[in-house]
Write an enzyme that holds these catalytic residues in place. Structure first.
Site, PDB file in Angstrom:
ATOM      1  N   HIS A   1      10.424  12.312  -1.734  1.00  0.00           N
ATOM      2  CA  HIS A   1       9.453  11.210  -1.758  1.00  0.00           C
ATOM      3  C   HIS A   1       8.106  11.635  -2.349  1.00  0.00           C
ATOM      4  CE1 HIS A   1       6.807   7.975  -0.564  1.00  0.00           C
ATOM      5  NE2 HIS A   1       6.199   8.757   0.293  1.00  0.00           N
TER       6      HIS A   1
ATOM      7  N   HIS B   1       0.547  14.325   0.182  1.00  0.00           N
ATOM      8  CA  HIS B   1      -0.008  13.123   0.818  1.00  0.00           C
ATOM      9  C   HIS B   1       0.529  12.826   2.217  1.00  0.00           C
ATOM     10  CE1 HIS B   1       3.509  10.770  -0.606  1.00  0.00           C
ATOM     11  NE2 HIS B   1       3.188   9.940   0.374  1.00  0.00           N
TER      12      HIS B   1
ATOM     13  N   GLU C   1      -0.158  13.860   7.905  1.00  0.00           N
ATOM     14  CA  GLU C   1       0.314  12.756   8.716  1.00  0.00           C
ATOM     15  C   GLU C   1       1.594  13.097   9.480  1.00  0.00           C
ATOM     16  OE1 GLU C   1      -0.913   9.697   8.919  1.00  0.00           O
ATOM     17  OE2 GLU C   1       0.762   8.584   9.797  1.00  0.00           O
ATOM     18  N   ASP C   2       2.527  13.761   8.791  1.00  0.00           N
ATOM     19  CA  ASP C   2       3.872  13.884   9.354  1.00  0.00           C
ATOM     20  C   ASP C   2       4.289  15.278   9.799  1.00  0.00           C
ATOM     21  OD1 ASP C   2       4.173  11.227   8.850  1.00  0.00           O
ATOM     22  OD2 ASP C   2       5.196  11.499   6.932  1.00  0.00           O
TER      23      ASP C   2
ATOM     24  N   ASP D   1       2.477   5.650  -3.920  1.00  0.00           N
ATOM     25  CA  ASP D   1       3.225   5.829  -2.679  1.00  0.00           C
ATOM     26  C   ASP D   1       3.932   4.521  -2.306  1.00  0.00           C
ATOM     27  OD1 ASP D   1       4.053   6.971  -0.249  1.00  0.00           O
ATOM     28  OD2 ASP D   1       2.231   6.318   0.781  1.00  0.00           O
TER      29      ASP D   1
ATOM     30  N   ASP E   1      12.639 -19.561 -20.795  1.00  0.00           N
ATOM     31  CA  ASP E   1      12.302 -19.061 -22.119  1.00  0.00           C
ATOM     32  C   ASP E   1      10.852 -18.599 -22.199  1.00  0.00           C
ATOM     33  OD1 ASP E   1      11.330 -21.552 -21.753  1.00  0.00           O
ATOM     34  OD2 ASP E   1      11.771 -22.273 -23.757  1.00  0.00           O
TER      35      ASP E   1
HETATM   36 MN    MN Z   1       4.329   8.481   1.570  1.00  0.00          MN
END
Ligand code: MN
Length: 752
Positions: free
Chosen positions: A68, A93, A97-98, A161, A283
């Site tokens: 990702h 990024h 956070e994770d 993202d 069209d």
């Molecule tokens: Mn992300």
């Protein structure tokens, strides 16, 4: 079991490593010449650190998580055109956070510059928080906008993202898909638009439509596929003489000419706003001519191409847009015209240079690339937009939800160009008034504005400006903003400032009221405590102590009424407490009867549980079984069921995600629903009879009403029928639609 799983995993591990490395190398290749000495080691470190930090994580789709950030980094280079710094931040990024790593780790490893961007990304990464309440979510949007004003790279990476998340949305639960897609429509697509990232904006909107309204999306996508051959034939026919003429005129610069269909979302938008079928808009496409030429000849050559084309095809006099002489606020430059092509069809033609094309596709980022050398006046315009944004957001008085509503309007509207007496140009949204202009120049100028001279003629505050107007603001030191000003300003800045002044003014007046009340309470021997204030607010039906004080100051509240209160110790008690409760009950029963909930809770199933909950079907979209729906907890009227394609859905889902309840229809054929269709067609005697025959005779349906209006040989009508589900309604619509003379049958959107 576990050993088998592990062995499968091991088998794939080598394979996965290869894919990961391949992705990383693709980024390096895309960066190419932008990599300077020392960058490579830094890039490698960021990649390895991210890969290691995410090594035990997998995406919902099952693939290794690191793919990702790698994909986001690739979008950042290839589709937005950013450089090494942004790629490093994109790789990192999601780390803070994770994973276990902290912002301090980032700062130590890569320095404060990088840490600042990563911090911005971390702060705005939690918008889709199921538990967040409205204010928190609004606060999140505000953060997004603040970081945008701070360092636009943060929002550009965030858009990358979001784009990748949208591209891979298929593996999410349906509920999450709806939430993310709605949020994308609500805030990210408009932002991409405002930043001039047109390609990304279109893709975001198309993907959002794919998940919120799959049927519509597929219908248009298939339609486009089926009509492709015919479109290509027409485009080639259109292009041929243009190419020949360009060659004949010794046009010795490289050029590229091609036609492209409109985005699915914009076709849908046209169908919906114009109320036409796909066949009538399929069209729609634009012919684009891109010239490769030196910067000093751009304008001249674009106009030369324009004149060659309009020698072949007659231009529409109303549709010429010169965004070369005056670029759009987001920097967009091009020449647009609409000409009458072969077979009498109107065709839009866009003329740009390679440089302009890059700006059109990569927006803001492309500006940085061309920053040196170009005199670009538009650049300062974008800068001033960012400054203005920061100004509003930093004002602590700004009501975030309110502001967002106003701001969103700013994002999409067309622009007009207004001149100051000295000839400086300001960009304002279409519909802006003299008062908007005054506030745009300076808040004080706006607050003291009593009128203006537009092109030397005196006009009022509410005068709507037109592009090219020259405006001289007239002020008076006695002037001050009033409530009614809000009715004729359109910019977020003017609205925000006026509301701020009004609040300040109210606060000033309320101070007097507070003094009066304090003295009165002192006299009664009770304190101005929070509890007593609350009691008074409830009694006098005021939202806040500020409103209460203000009411007292301006005489809306008679302070003498306080004598009816009883005093228990240091507590005031309202005299009408019991009475009030009674009336409240009465009202709610009445309401309930009027808006009565659907009988048979078993029609709708909420979430995974089989609890029976009372609900109402939303009036705005009138869902029936078979429609894709969601439940929404309103603040006063309990649970309401909306269609996911309800016009109000994006706003509800994006802003009040936490109030959404997963809902589906239970199989139940007992209950029927009032639903309606609008029909149009050519007047034919006996059409009503034919319709009623079909309804009551053939289909054996229960009809409530039918009304038909005829005008100039065309009739329009509404039929209200009771149906059990969507299938029945669709069946009914197609049967009616097949009757001779009936042109169109469409489902009624709003209750009428
Ligand atoms: Mn992300």
């Amino acid at each position: 079991m576990q050993t088998i799983a592990t062995s499968i995993y091991n088998k794939n591990e080598e394979e996965e490593k290869k894919i990961i490395l391949r992705e990383y190398r693709a980024i390096l290749r895309a960066l190419k010449i932008r990599i300077k000495k020392g960058d490579k080691a830094l890039l490698r470190r960021a990649f390895e650190l991210a890969a290691d930090a995410h090594k035990d994580m997998r995406r919902k789709s099952g693939e290794p998580y690191i793919l990702h950030p790698l994909a986001v980094a690739r979008i950042v280079v290839e589709e937005i055109g950013l450089g090494v710094t942004s790629v490093i931040c994109a790789l990192l990024h999601d780390v803070v956070e994770d994973t276990e790593l902290t912002l301090e780790d980032m700062e130590r490893e890569f320095g404060a510059n990088f840490a600042k961007i990563i911090d911005g990304l971390t702060k705005i990464s939690t918008v889709v928080d199921l538990k967040a309440n409205t204010t928190e979510q609004a606060e999140n949007f505000r953060k997004i906008l603040l970081t945008l004003a701070d360092d636009p790279r943060v929002i550009l990476i965030k858009l990358a993202d979001r784009l990748h998340n949208m591209r891979t949305l298929a593996s999410m639960t349906h509920e999450k898909q709806l939430k993310i897609a709605s949020e994308t429509t609500y805030i990210y697509a408009p932002l991409a638009h405002r930043l001039g990232l047109y390609e990304i904006k279109s893709e975001l909107e198309d993907l959002a439509l794919k998940y919120t309204q799959p049927e519509v999306f597929n219908e248009i996508a298939n339609g486009l596929k089926e009509t492709k051959r015919e479109r290509t034939r027409y485009i080639n026919e259109f292009i041929k003489p243009v190419k020949e003429e360009l060659a004949k005129n010794n046009f010795d610069f490289d050029f590229d000419i091609f036609g492209r269909p409109k985005a699915i979302h914009s076709i849908y938008h046209k169908m919906r706003t114009k109320g036409v079928a796909f066949e009538e808009v399929y069209d729609l496409f634009a012919i684009r001519i891109i010239i490769d030429c030196p910067p000093d000849q751009e304008k001249e050559l674009c106009w030369k191409v324009y004149s060659i084309i309009t020698n072949i095809y007659r231009p529409s006099t109303e549709r010429l847009r010169d965004w070369i002489s005056v670029p759009k606020g987001n920097g967009y430059e091009a020449l647009h015209t609409t000409v009458m092509g072969p077979e009498g069809r109107w065709v839009e033609v866009q003329i740009r240079t390679l440089r302009m094309n890059e700006i059109a596709e990569k927006g803001l980022a492309a500006h940085w690339k061309y920053k040196e050398g170009a005199s670009s006046a538009h650049e300062s315009k974008l800068d001033s937009w960012l400054i203005h944004l920061r100004e509003i957001l930093n004002n602590p008085e700004t009501d975030t939800l309110d502001f967002l509503q106003d701001f969103k309007l700013d994002l999409f509207t067309e622009e007009i160009y207004i001149y100051t007496p000295k000839g400086d140009m300001r960009v304002l949204p279409k519909g802006a008034t003299t008062l908007d202009f005054a506030f745009d120049i300076h808040s004080e100028l706006g607050a003291r504005c009593i009128g203006a001279k537009v092109n030397h003629k005196l006009v009022p505050l509410s005068y709507q400006l037109k592009s090219g107007d020259q405006v001289e603001v007239i002020t008076s030191s006695k002037q001050k903003p009033s409530e009614d000003w809000l009715a004729f300003v359109t910019t977020a800045k003017a609205k925000g400032r006026i509301k701020y002044y009004l609040k300040e003014e109210k606060r000033r007046i309320a101070e007097d009221g507070k003094g009066t009340l304090t003295r009165k309470l002192e006299h009664l021997g009770v304190p101005l405590s929070a509890g007593n204030l609350n009691e008074l607010c409830v009694h006098f039906k005021k939202q806040s102590p500020l409103d209460l004080f203000y009411g007292i100051a301006v005489g809306n509240i008679d302070i003498k009424d306080l004598k009816d209160f009883t005093i228990h110790g240091d507590k005031l008690e309202s005299p009408s407490k019991e009475l009030k409760l009674d009336t409240k009950n009465l009202v709610s029963q009445e309401e309930a009867a009027k808006n009565k909930p659907v009988k048979g809770g078993e029609l709708i199933i909420f979430g995974e549980s089989s609890d029976k909950i009372l609900y109402k079907l939303a009036q705005c979209c009138q869902p029936i079984p078979g429609d894709d729906v969601f439940g929404f907890i309103t603040s006063g009227e309990g649970l309401k069921i909306h269609r996911t394609d309800c016009p109000n859905a994006p706003q509800l889902l994006a802003n009040y995600g936490h109030r959404v309840v997963k809902t589906k229809w239970a199989k139940n054929k007992e209950v029927s629903f009032l639903s309606g269709v609008r029909i149009t067609g050519l007047d034919d005697v006996g059409v009503i009879q034919k319709i009623t025959n079909v309804i009551s005779g053939e289909l054996k349906m229960n009809m409530r009403s039918i009304s038909i209006d005829t005008k100039d040989g065309i009739f329009e009508g509404t039929i209200m029928v009771y149906v059990h589900d969507r299938e029945e309604l669709e069946n009914f619509s197609s049967r009616i639609g097949s009757l001779p003379g009936i042109n169109k049958v469409e489902r009624l959107e709003m209750s009428e």
